[in-house]
Design a protein around this motif. Structure first.
Motif, PDB file in Angstrom:
ATOM      1  N   LEU A   1       3.629  -9.180 -14.181  1.00  0.00           N
ATOM      2  CA  LEU A   1       2.666  -9.675 -13.192  1.00  0.00           C
ATOM      3  C   LEU A   1       1.286  -9.828 -13.808  1.00  0.00           C
ATOM      4  CD1 LEU A   1       1.554 -10.308 -10.381  1.00  0.00           C
ATOM      5  CD2 LEU A   1       1.537  -7.838  -9.911  1.00  0.00           C
ATOM      6  N   ILE A   2       0.860  -8.822 -14.559  1.00  0.00           N
ATOM      7  CA  ILE A   2      -0.452  -8.883 -15.205  1.00  0.00           C
ATOM      8  C   ILE A   2      -0.501 -10.014 -16.223  1.00  0.00           C
ATOM      9  CG2 ILE A   2      -1.908  -7.687 -16.891  1.00  0.00           C
ATOM     10  CD1 ILE A   2      -2.363  -6.851 -14.011  1.00  0.00           C
ATOM     11  N   GLN A   3       0.569 -10.167 -17.000  1.00  0.00           N
ATOM     12  CA  GLN A   3       0.616 -11.227 -18.007  1.00  0.00           C
ATOM     13  C   GLN A   3       0.533 -12.600 -17.343  1.00  0.00           C
ATOM     14  OE1 GLN A   3       0.697 -10.713 -21.469  1.00  0.00           O
ATOM     15  NE2 GLN A   3       0.263 -12.925 -21.489  1.00  0.00           N
TER      16      GLN A   3
ATOM     17  N   ALA B   1      -0.518  -3.086 -19.126  1.00  0.00           N
ATOM     18  CA  ALA B   1      -0.128  -3.879 -20.295  1.00  0.00           C
ATOM     19  C   ALA B   1      -1.055  -3.513 -21.459  1.00  0.00           C
ATOM     20  CB  ALA B   1      -0.206  -5.377 -19.984  1.00  0.00           C
ATOM     21  N   PRO B   2      -0.704  -2.477 -22.230  1.00  0.00           N
ATOM     22  CA  PRO B   2      -1.618  -1.990 -23.270  1.00  0.00           C
ATOM     23  C   PRO B   2      -1.948  -3.017 -24.335  1.00  0.00           C
ATOM     24  CG  PRO B   2       0.568  -0.963 -23.442  1.00  0.00           C
ATOM     25  CD  PRO B   2       0.526  -1.674 -22.144  1.00  0.00           C
ATOM     26  N   ASP B   3      -0.975  -3.846 -24.728  1.00  0.00           N
ATOM     27  CA  ASP B   3      -1.251  -4.851 -25.761  1.00  0.00           C
ATOM     28  C   ASP B   3      -2.308  -5.832 -25.293  1.00  0.00           C
ATOM     29  OD1 ASP B   3       0.600  -3.648 -27.362  1.00  0.00           O
ATOM     30  OD2 ASP B   3       2.200  -5.098 -26.981  1.00  0.00           O
ATOM     31  N   LEU B   4      -2.223  -6.225 -24.024  1.00  0.00           N
ATOM     32  CA  LEU B   4      -3.190  -7.168 -23.460  1.00  0.00           C
ATOM     33  C   LEU B   4      -4.567  -6.517 -23.355  1.00  0.00           C
ATOM     34  CD1 LEU B   4      -3.256 -10.065 -22.377  1.00  0.00           C
ATOM     35  CD2 LEU B   4      -2.832  -9.143 -20.098  1.00  0.00           C
TER      36      LEU B   4
ATOM     37  N   THR C   1      -1.753  -0.642 -10.801  1.00  0.00           N
ATOM     38  CA  THR C   1      -2.170  -1.691 -11.724  1.00  0.00           C
ATOM     39  C   THR C   1      -3.625  -1.565 -12.157  1.00  0.00           C
ATOM     40  OG1 THR C   1      -0.609  -3.181 -10.624  1.00  0.00           O
ATOM     41  CG2 THR C   1      -2.230  -4.183 -12.084  1.00  0.00           C
ATOM     42  N   PHE C   2      -4.498  -1.162 -11.226  1.00  0.00           N
ATOM     43  CA  PHE C   2      -5.929  -1.182 -11.519  1.00  0.00           C
ATOM     44  C   PHE C   2      -6.622   0.163 -11.336  1.00  0.00           C
ATOM     45  CE2 PHE C   2      -5.036  -5.638 -10.241  1.00  0.00           C
ATOM     46  CZ  PHE C   2      -5.382  -6.250 -11.441  1.00  0.00           C
ATOM     47  N   GLY C   3      -5.898   1.184 -10.872  1.00  0.00           N
ATOM     48  CA  GLY C   3      -6.501   2.498 -10.776  1.00  0.00           C
ATOM     49  C   GLY C   3      -7.392   2.693  -9.570  1.00  0.00           C
ATOM     50  N   ILE C   4      -7.268   1.835  -8.559  1.00  0.00           N
ATOM     51  CA  ILE C   4      -7.973   2.066  -7.300  1.00  0.00           C
ATOM     52  C   ILE C   4      -7.060   2.939  -6.455  1.00  0.00           C
ATOM     53  CG2 ILE C   4      -8.982   0.987  -5.263  1.00  0.00           C
ATOM     54  CD1 ILE C   4      -9.621  -1.434  -6.911  1.00  0.00           C
ATOM     55  N   LYS C   5      -7.389   4.208  -6.315  1.00  0.00           N
ATOM     56  CA  LYS C   5      -6.431   5.216  -5.875  1.00  0.00           C
ATOM     57  C   LYS C   5      -5.981   5.050  -4.433  1.00  0.00           C
ATOM     58  CE  LYS C   5      -8.016   8.635  -9.220  1.00  0.00           C
ATOM     59  NZ  LYS C   5      -8.593   9.972  -9.430  1.00  0.00           N
ATOM     60  N   ASP C   6      -6.871   4.655  -3.548  1.00  0.00           N
ATOM     61  CA  ASP C   6      -6.480   4.556  -2.140  1.00  0.00           C
ATOM     62  C   ASP C   6      -7.179   3.364  -1.532  1.00  0.00           C
ATOM     63  OD1 ASP C   6      -5.668   4.823   0.415  1.00  0.00           O
ATOM     64  OD2 ASP C   6      -6.472   6.832   0.752  1.00  0.00           O
ATOM     65  N   VAL C   7      -6.512   2.222  -1.557  1.00  0.00           N
ATOM     66  CA  VAL C   7      -7.127   0.998  -1.055  1.00  0.00           C
ATOM     67  C   VAL C   7      -7.500   1.149   0.409  1.00  0.00           C
ATOM     68  CG1 VAL C   7      -6.760  -1.443  -0.580  1.00  0.00           C
ATOM     69  CG2 VAL C   7      -5.914  -0.448  -2.704  1.00  0.00           C
ATOM     70  N   PHE C   8      -6.550   1.571   1.229  1.00  0.00           N
ATOM     71  CA  PHE C   8      -6.821   1.682   2.652  1.00  0.00           C
ATOM     72  C   PHE C   8      -7.759   2.845   2.949  1.00  0.00           C
ATOM     73  CE2 PHE C   8      -2.624  -0.572   3.044  1.00  0.00           C
ATOM     74  CZ  PHE C   8      -3.190  -1.759   3.439  1.00  0.00           C
TER      75      PHE C   8
ATOM     76  N   SER D   1       9.183  -4.162  -8.207  1.00  0.00           N
ATOM     77  CA  SER D   1       9.597  -2.887  -7.624  1.00  0.00           C
ATOM     78  C   SER D   1       8.530  -1.864  -7.986  1.00  0.00           C
ATOM     79  CB  SER D   1      10.952  -2.439  -8.180  1.00  0.00           C
ATOM     80  OG  SER D   1      11.954  -3.409  -7.936  1.00  0.00           O
ATOM     81  N   MET D   2       8.273  -0.936  -7.081  1.00  0.00           N
ATOM     82  CA  MET D   2       7.185   0.005  -7.308  1.00  0.00           C
ATOM     83  C   MET D   2       7.417   0.895  -8.526  1.00  0.00           C
ATOM     84  SD  MET D   2       4.868  -0.749  -5.152  1.00  0.00           S
ATOM     85  CE  MET D   2       5.410  -2.449  -5.341  1.00  0.00           C
ATOM     86  N   ASP D   3       8.679   1.116  -8.896  1.00  0.00           N
ATOM     87  CA  ASP D   3       8.969   2.019 -10.006  1.00  0.00           C
ATOM     88  C   ASP D   3       9.281   1.267 -11.298  1.00  0.00           C
ATOM     89  OD1 ASP D   3      11.322   0.928  -9.170  1.00  0.00           O
ATOM     90  OD2 ASP D   3      12.493   2.789  -9.205  1.00  0.00           O
ATOM     91  N   ASP D   4       9.025  -0.036 -11.319  1.00  0.00           N
ATOM     92  CA  ASP D   4       9.378  -0.867 -12.474  1.00  0.00           C
ATOM     93  C   ASP D   4       8.106  -1.306 -13.200  1.00  0.00           C
ATOM     94  OD1 ASP D   4      10.303  -2.688 -14.323  1.00  0.00           O
ATOM     95  OD2 ASP D   4      11.790  -3.563 -12.990  1.00  0.00           O
ATOM     96  N   ARG D   5       7.741  -0.567 -14.237  1.00  0.00           N
ATOM     97  CA  ARG D   5       6.520  -0.862 -14.983  1.00  0.00           C
ATOM     98  C   ARG D   5       6.612  -2.222 -15.680  1.00  0.00           C
ATOM     99  NH1 ARG D   5       2.293   2.242 -17.295  1.00  0.00           N
ATOM    100  NH2 ARG D   5       1.320   1.161 -19.053  1.00  0.00           N
ATOM    101  N   ASP D   6       7.813  -2.577 -16.143  1.00  0.00           N
ATOM    102  CA  ASP D   6       7.974  -3.845 -16.848  1.00  0.00           C
ATOM    103  C   ASP D   6       7.607  -5.026 -15.951  1.00  0.00           C
ATOM    104  OD1 ASP D   6       8.798  -2.552 -19.125  1.00  0.00           O
ATOM    105  OD2 ASP D   6      10.930  -2.828 -18.744  1.00  0.00           O
ATOM    106  N   LYS D   7       8.019  -4.959 -14.667  1.00  0.00           N
ATOM    107  CA  LYS D   7       7.691  -6.035 -13.738  1.00  0.00           C
ATOM    108  C   LYS D   7       6.191  -6.109 -13.483  1.00  0.00           C
ATOM    109  CE  LYS D   7      11.654  -7.941 -12.692  1.00  0.00           C
ATOM    110  NZ  LYS D   7      11.926  -9.373 -12.935  1.00  0.00           N
ATOM    111  N   ARG D   8       5.533  -4.950 -13.398  1.00  0.00           N
ATOM    112  CA  ARG D   8       4.080  -4.941 -13.207  1.00  0.00           C
ATOM    113  C   ARG D   8       3.384  -5.524 -14.431  1.00  0.00           C
ATOM    114  NH1 ARG D   8       5.138   0.332 -11.482  1.00  0.00           N
ATOM    115  NH2 ARG D   8       3.918   1.244 -13.164  1.00  0.00           N
ATOM    116  N   GLU D   9       3.944  -5.258 -15.598  1.00  0.00           N
ATOM    117  CA  GLU D   9       3.364  -5.826 -16.814  1.00  0.00           C
ATOM    118  C   GLU D   9       3.540  -7.345 -16.831  1.00  0.00           C
ATOM    119  OE1 GLU D   9       3.581  -5.181 -21.666  1.00  0.00           O
ATOM    120  OE2 GLU D   9       4.385  -3.671 -20.293  1.00  0.00           O
TER     121      GLU D   9
END
Length: 242
Positions: free
Chosen positions: A198-200, A232-235, A22-29, A188-196
């Protein structure tokens, strides 16, 4: 700059992957001294946007009073800070959808205590409940139906999944917080629509809170939050224009 806090119920819920996607932080832990340990006061910066800051906590394991107290105090300190740059602008509370057939619990005692005190700890800070590994719930529904030869449609599976999500996840949280309407999403980790989605949802809640404070100028927090995410590119375009 938008500042997010991401406590979770326990380790292994998929929070690190979600944050990376979602945010490009590659390795949180990887930003901590030992895998699974997290200092919530530490600032994690996104490579995609150095004006976005994440504060991560390890999961509230059973009997871990020290971590619960540290997270609680951190949130209260940020919530009461008069400088908007030092405030928390959104909180994600992450849970793995439990497999009750395998004896998994919805949450540990530490998270139950946290949610019982949610109003006192979080106040009105925009808070989103995230239920991870939704795909595993779908599989757990489909597999026995398939083996039994039952005829079913994707709509049947989705309806059953929503019913289980309500009873296993949403209702227990409503009981603990005494809130009937909680902002949530199952991902789901492989579901971009759900992540979008979430961001919305997060953007909407942040905009409601920081855009409607009496006597204060229009806040840049929602716009910066929109620019920090990368699903979410539109956002993102809308935020960049603003």
């Amino acid at each position: 700059m938008p500042s997010f806090s991401c406590p979770s119920n326990r380790k292994g819920v998929g929070k690190s992957t979600l944050i990376n996607q979602t945010f490009g932080i590659k390795d949180v832990f990887g930003a901590h001294d030992e895998r699974g340990l997290a200092d919530i006061t530490k600032e994690l910066i996104s490579d995609q946007n150095d004006r976005f800051i994440l504060h991560d906590s390890k999961g509230f394991e059973q009997g871990d009073i020290v971590n619960l107290a540290a997270v609680t105090q951190f949130i209260k300190d940020r919530r009461n800070n008069e400088d908007i740059k030092e405030q928390l602008h959104a909180v994600w509370l992450c849970f793995q959808i439990p497999d009750t057939n395998a004896g998994q619990r919805m949450m540990e005692a530490g998270m139950e205590e946290f949610l019982q005190q949610k109003k006192d700890i979080l106040g009105d800070v925009p808070t989103i409940f995230i239920f991870t590994k939704y795909d595993l719930l779908i599989t757990a529904i489909e597999l026995p139906w398939c083996q039994s030869g039952k005829n079913y449609t994707p709509a049947d599976v989705e309806l059953k999944a929503k019913q289980l999500l309500e009873t296993r996840c949403i209702q227990p949280i409503q009981d603990l917080t005494e809130e009937t309407n909680i902002p949530y999403i199952a991902v789901s980790m492989d579901d971009r629509d759900k992540r979008e989605e979430l961001i919305q949802l997060t953007y909407e809640k942040v905009s409601e809170f920081f855009g409607n404070q009496p006597g204060k100028a229009t806040s840049a927090v929602p716009t910066l939050a929109a620019m920090a995410q990368r699903v979410a590119p539109d956002l993102k375009i809308e935020g960049s224009i603003k």
